[in-house]
Write a protein that holds these residues in place. Sequence first.
Motif, PDB file in Angstrom:
ATOM      1  N   THR A 145       0.841  -1.195   0.000  1.00  0.00           N
ATOM      2  CA  THR A 145       0.000   0.000   0.000  1.00  0.00           C
ATOM      3  C   THR A 145       0.881   1.251   0.000  1.00  0.00           C
ATOM      4  N   GLY A 146       0.241   2.397  -0.082  1.00  0.00           N
ATOM      5  CA  GLY A 146       0.995   3.640  -0.062  1.00  0.00           C
ATOM      6  C   GLY A 146       1.788   3.820   1.218  1.00  0.00           C
TER       7      GLY A 146
ATOM      8  N   TYR B  43       5.425   9.509  -1.836  1.00  0.00           N
ATOM      9  CA  TYR B  43       6.657   8.905  -1.307  1.00  0.00           C
ATOM     10  C   TYR B  43       7.659   8.639  -2.434  1.00  0.00           C
TER      11      TYR B  43
ATOM     12  N   ASN C 101       0.849  -2.959  -7.520  1.00  0.00           N
ATOM     13  CA  ASN C 101       0.565  -2.855  -6.101  1.00  0.00           C
ATOM     14  C   ASN C 101      -0.557  -1.846  -5.894  1.00  0.00           C
TER      15      ASN C 101
ATOM     16  N   CYS D   4      10.575   3.405   1.211  1.00  0.00           N
ATOM     17  CA  CYS D   4      11.329   4.559   0.707  1.00  0.00           C
ATOM     18  C   CYS D   4      12.284   5.106   1.757  1.00  0.00           C
TER      19      CYS D   4
ATOM     20  N   LEU E 109       6.418   1.883 -11.770  1.00  0.00           N
ATOM     21  CA  LEU E 109       5.216   2.119 -10.962  1.00  0.00           C
ATOM     22  C   LEU E 109       3.951   1.675 -11.694  1.00  0.00           C
TER      23      LEU E 109
ATOM     24  N   ASN F 274      -0.681   1.067 -10.475  1.00  0.00           N
ATOM     25  CA  ASN F 274      -0.661   1.276  -9.027  1.00  0.00           C
ATOM     26  C   ASN F 274      -1.737   2.247  -8.567  1.00  0.00           C
TER      27      ASN F 274
ATOM     28  N   GLY G 121       1.320   6.762  -2.265  1.00  0.00           N
ATOM     29  CA  GLY G 121       2.600   6.173  -2.644  1.00  0.00           C
ATOM     30  C   GLY G 121       3.353   7.025  -3.640  1.00  0.00           C
TER      31      GLY G 121
ATOM     32  N   LEU H   6      -0.285   1.488  -4.486  1.00  0.00           N
ATOM     33  CA  LEU H   6       0.383   2.677  -3.950  1.00  0.00           C
ATOM     34  C   LEU H   6      -0.537   3.887  -3.909  1.00  0.00           C
TER      35      LEU H   6
ATOM     36  N   PHE I 157       4.761   1.572   1.250  1.00  0.00           N
ATOM     37  CA  PHE I 157       5.790   2.078   0.351  1.00  0.00           C
ATOM     38  C   PHE I 157       6.578   3.216   0.999  1.00  0.00           C
TER      39      PHE I 157
END
Length: 425
Positions: free
Chosen positions: A69-70, A103, A94, A77, A119, A122, A100, A96, A73
């Motif tokens: 999830t965001g 991030y 995913n 990061c 990415l 997402n 996300g 995100l 993530f």
Amino acid sequence: MPTPPPPWPAGSRQHEGQAGGHPGVPEPTSHPDYCPYFGRGCGRRWRRLEGITLNVAGNSRLMAIERVTGEDFGILCRLLKNNPYINGLDVRYNLLSDIGACYAAKLLQKQHNLTYLNLMFNDIGPEGGEVIAKALHKDTTLKHLRMTGNKIENKGGMYFAAMLQINSSLEKLDLGDCDLGMQSVIAFATVLTQNHTIKGLNLNRPILYGEQEESTVHLGHMLKENQWLVELRMCKHDIKNCGMKQLCDALYLNRSLRYLDVSCNKVTQDGMVCLADVLRSNTTLEVIDLSFNRMENAGAKYLSDTLASHNRTLKALSVVSNNIEGEGLVALSQSMKTNPTLSNIYIWGNKFDEATCVAYSDLIHMGRLKPDNTDVEPFVVDGHVYLAEVSNGLKRHYYWIPGYGAACSQSSNAGFTLVPVGQHL
């Protein structure tokens, strides 16, 4: 109560320097091969780890995966922002979202070793696209960004186009299936007349309205001016014969494009006349993807005549699902006998007759066409030759990861093998 793990892994020099500091903490040293956790000599091993791509993809078929999830993530990061050994991050498929994306933007600002970021799919929207695009204004290390399948729409696309006016390091940008609008496609075409660093661009499946093919007109104009772009993908642009003529007119002047993808459009035999004519003089195009158009027999014959007598630079041609019958397919097979350069041809999804099956079986058995370089395989039943489909192509693993075997095998992703723009598909 479980026994806590030892503070240092087995074999480490955990007692070195105890007299001068805390128990178990190694004494600092300036030796270039010294690692503070594993002692002298390990620095060399860590330096060999440079260039790692961290794969946290959420679409693995081999194991059950809880998608990132965001918020997850964000933790990742923070761990990566000061890591000098990770230069690629793959978090495709995913969850995100725009959180996300924020991030990811911070990671791009803090991590100065990251050259590849995937990415794709997402759930990132226009706001997330804006944040990432603005972060790239000052980024000088990222070479390849995949935003495939994130619905950043026209608004997000405009921010990425504006970014390309400033960024001078990004070499490959994938915005396929991002719901770009006409305005943003035109903006990319305009910006790329001045940008000299982008080598690969994917603008697949924009949301276009109208029948005037404005996007193709502008991208054709860009190709006349841009002499640095190597790969251009224009799937699902609703290109018809008029649009194909615009692109071909540009290819007379372009001397850099090596990979052209115009699959999933509406090009017929008239468009193939223009393409066949430009291939007589063009000496740079090496891969052309014409899959899922409608060239039919006449279009296949136009191409085969040019490939047999004039063109000696094209290496791969995909005519998958083009409503070609035996006559046109046999003509293409005959062109391979006189053309020593054309090594890959993909024909599945057309109308095979026995002459077609025999022609391609002969090409394979005589060694002119290698089994890994086509998507058909001959077999015999009751004395008759037939063709079966095999999992080879120009971009079989563009969207998904195979359940077994290499995810980037050369036979399944021959387009990337022949024209490798960047280090990743």
